[in-house]
Design a protein around this motif. Structure first.
Motif, PDB file in Angstrom:
ATOM      1  N   THR A  28      24.165   6.005  64.932  1.00 58.96           N
ATOM      2  CA  THR A  28      25.544   6.477  64.980  1.00 58.96           C
ATOM      3  C   THR A  28      25.639   7.991  64.853  1.00 58.96           C
ATOM      4  OG1 THR A  28      26.270   4.381  64.036  1.00 58.96           O
ATOM      5  CG2 THR A  28      27.841   6.181  63.988  1.00 58.96           C
ATOM      6  N   PHE A  29      24.855   8.584  63.976  1.00 62.58           N
ATOM      7  CA  PHE A  29      24.917  10.026  63.777  1.00 62.58           C
ATOM      8  C   PHE A  29      24.567  10.765  65.065  1.00 62.58           C
ATOM      9  CE2 PHE A  29      22.884  14.083  62.656  1.00 62.58           C
ATOM     10  CZ  PHE A  29      23.939  14.686  61.989  1.00 62.58           C
ATOM     11  N   GLU A  30      23.479  10.376  65.729  1.00 69.50           N
ATOM     12  CA  GLU A  30      23.075  11.028  66.966  1.00 69.50           C
ATOM     13  C   GLU A  30      24.076  10.758  68.080  1.00 69.50           C
ATOM     14  OE1 GLU A  30      20.875   9.227  65.136  1.00 69.50           O
ATOM     15  OE2 GLU A  30      19.487  10.783  64.466  1.00 69.50           O
ATOM     16  N   LEU A  31      24.603   9.545  68.106  1.00 67.70           N
ATOM     17  CA  LEU A  31      25.606   9.196  69.102  1.00 67.70           C
ATOM     18  C   LEU A  31      26.839  10.079  68.938  1.00 67.70           C
ATOM     19  CD1 LEU A  31      26.633   7.350  71.371  1.00 67.70           C
ATOM     20  CD2 LEU A  31      27.378   5.756  69.601  1.00 67.70           C
ATOM     21  N   LYS A  32      27.275  10.257  67.699  1.00 72.93           N
ATOM     22  CA  LYS A  32      28.437  11.105  67.440  1.00 72.93           C
ATOM     23  C   LYS A  32      28.158  12.557  67.840  1.00 72.93           C
ATOM     24  CE  LYS A  32      30.541  10.468  63.465  1.00 72.93           C
ATOM     25  NZ  LYS A  32      30.800  10.108  62.055  1.00 72.93           N
ATOM     26  N   GLN A  33      26.959  13.027  67.581  1.00 73.91           N
ATOM     27  CA  GLN A  33      26.610  14.401  67.979  1.00 73.91           C
ATOM     28  C   GLN A  33      26.671  14.544  69.500  1.00 73.91           C
ATOM     29  OE1 GLN A  33      22.746  14.967  65.996  1.00 73.91           O
ATOM     30  NE2 GLN A  33      23.712  16.612  64.835  1.00 73.91           N
ATOM     31  N   CYS A  34      26.130  13.579  70.203  1.00 72.62           N
ATOM     32  CA  CYS A  34      26.142  13.613  71.663  1.00 72.62           C
ATOM     33  C   CYS A  34      27.572  13.579  72.188  1.00 72.62           C
ATOM     34  CB  CYS A  34      25.335  12.442  72.214  1.00 72.62           C
ATOM     35  SG  CYS A  34      25.293  12.377  74.019  1.00 72.62           S
ATOM     36  N   LEU A  35      28.378  12.665  71.651  1.00 74.81           N
ATOM     37  CA  LEU A  35      29.762  12.554  72.090  1.00 74.81           C
ATOM     38  C   LEU A  35      30.554  13.817  71.765  1.00 74.81           C
ATOM     39  CD1 LEU A  35      30.443   8.852  71.101  1.00 74.81           C
ATOM     40  CD2 LEU A  35      30.432   9.791  73.424  1.00 74.81           C
ATOM     41  N   GLN A  36      30.275  14.424  70.617  1.00 70.88           N
ATOM     42  CA  GLN A  36      30.943  15.676  70.255  1.00 70.88           C
ATOM     43  C   GLN A  36      30.620  16.759  71.281  1.00 70.88           C
ATOM     44  OE1 GLN A  36      33.143  16.322  67.695  1.00 70.88           O
ATOM     45  NE2 GLN A  36      33.377  18.351  68.557  1.00 70.88           N
ATOM     46  N   GLY A  37      29.357  16.837  71.683  1.00 68.89           N
ATOM     47  CA  GLY A  37      28.957  17.813  72.699  1.00 68.89           C
ATOM     48  C   GLY A  37      29.638  17.558  74.031  1.00 68.89           C
ATOM     49  N   GLU A  38      29.722  16.310  74.427  1.00 64.34           N
ATOM     50  CA  GLU A  38      30.372  15.972  75.688  1.00 64.34           C
ATOM     51  C   GLU A  38      31.871  16.254  75.633  1.00 64.34           C
ATOM     52  OE1 GLU A  38      29.337  11.966  76.633  1.00 64.34           O
ATOM     53  OE2 GLU A  38      27.371  12.540  77.378  1.00 64.34           O
ATOM     54  N   TYR A  39      32.482  15.975  74.485  1.00 68.17           N
ATOM     55  CA  TYR A  39      33.900  16.273  74.333  1.00 68.17           C
ATOM     56  C   TYR A  39      34.135  17.781  74.396  1.00 68.17           C
ATOM     57  CZ  TYR A  39      38.316  17.262  72.052  1.00 68.17           C
ATOM     58  OH  TYR A  39      39.542  17.779  71.749  1.00 68.17           O
ATOM     59  N   GLN A  40      33.289  18.556  73.732  1.00 72.43           N
ATOM     60  CA  GLN A  40      33.435  20.015  73.761  1.00 72.43           C
ATOM     61  C   GLN A  40      33.282  20.555  75.181  1.00 72.43           C
ATOM     62  OE1 GLN A  40      30.546  21.156  70.796  1.00 72.43           O
ATOM     63  NE2 GLN A  40      32.081  21.172  69.164  1.00 72.43           N
ATOM     64  N   LYS A  41      32.353  19.987  75.931  1.00 70.43           N
ATOM     65  CA  LYS A  41      32.158  20.392  77.326  1.00 70.43           C
ATOM     66  C   LYS A  41      33.402  20.068  78.153  1.00 70.43           C
ATOM     67  CE  LYS A  41      29.229  19.416  81.317  1.00 70.43           C
ATOM     68  NZ  LYS A  41      28.195  18.535  81.860  1.00 70.43           N
ATOM     69  N   ALA A  42      33.947  18.873  77.957  1.00 71.42           N
ATOM     70  CA  ALA A  42      35.150  18.478  78.684  1.00 71.42           C
ATOM     71  C   ALA A  42      36.332  19.367  78.292  1.00 71.42           C
ATOM     72  CB  ALA A  42      35.478  17.008  78.408  1.00 71.42           C
ATOM     73  N   ASP A  43      36.447  19.691  77.014  1.00 72.37           N
ATOM     74  CA  ASP A  43      37.545  20.531  76.542  1.00 72.37           C
ATOM     75  C   ASP A  43      37.440  21.941  77.116  1.00 72.37           C
ATOM     76  OD1 ASP A  43      39.931  20.723  74.832  1.00 72.37           O
ATOM     77  OD2 ASP A  43      38.719  22.140  73.674  1.00 72.37           O
TER      78      ASP A  43
END
Length: 121
Positions: A28-43
């Motif tokens: 979960t921790f790594e998944l959240k980090q990955c998703l955070q990066g993808e969200y930041q890229k989209a933003d």
């Protein structure tokens, strides 16, 4: 209770193939980090497209877009909270919220690009 959580997780994972196409971490921790990066890229892309769209509008159009964007941000945040609520108390809640933020933001980018292209015709 555990069975309910596992079934919910399986449902989300099977209905969200896009998540694992980009973020394949199982922790979960790594998944959240990955998703955070993808969200930041989209933003970041959203901010660029928003700026490009604003540059093409007259004063009235700019005001309308600002109003629409503010409303969309409120919707985005509320919907992400709803996505997380399905996993209330669980470790996946944060990842569900980030996944929702990422997906909604990517969709908003597409919508603004399409709107911007319609105005150019």
């Amino acid at each position: 209770m555990l069975r309910k959580i596992v079934l919910s997780l399986v449902m989300v994972l099977t209905t969200s193939s896009a998540l694992y196409a980009e973020c394949s971490q199982t922790e979960t921790f790594e998944l959240k980090q990955c998703l955070q990066g993808e969200y930041q890229k989209a933003d970041k892309e959203l901010n660029a497209v928003y700026g490009q769209t604003m540059a093409k509008l007259d004063a009235e159009g700019k005001e309308a877009l600002k109003k629409a964007q503010r409303a969309w941000i409120q919707f985005r945040d509320a919907d992400a909270a709803f996505c997380a609520d399905r996993f209330r108390g669980g470790t996946y809640a944060g990842a569900a919220s980030l996944e929702c933020l990422r997906d909604l933001t990517n969709q908003r980018v597409k919508d603004l690009k399409a709107e911007s292209n319609m105005g150019a015709q």
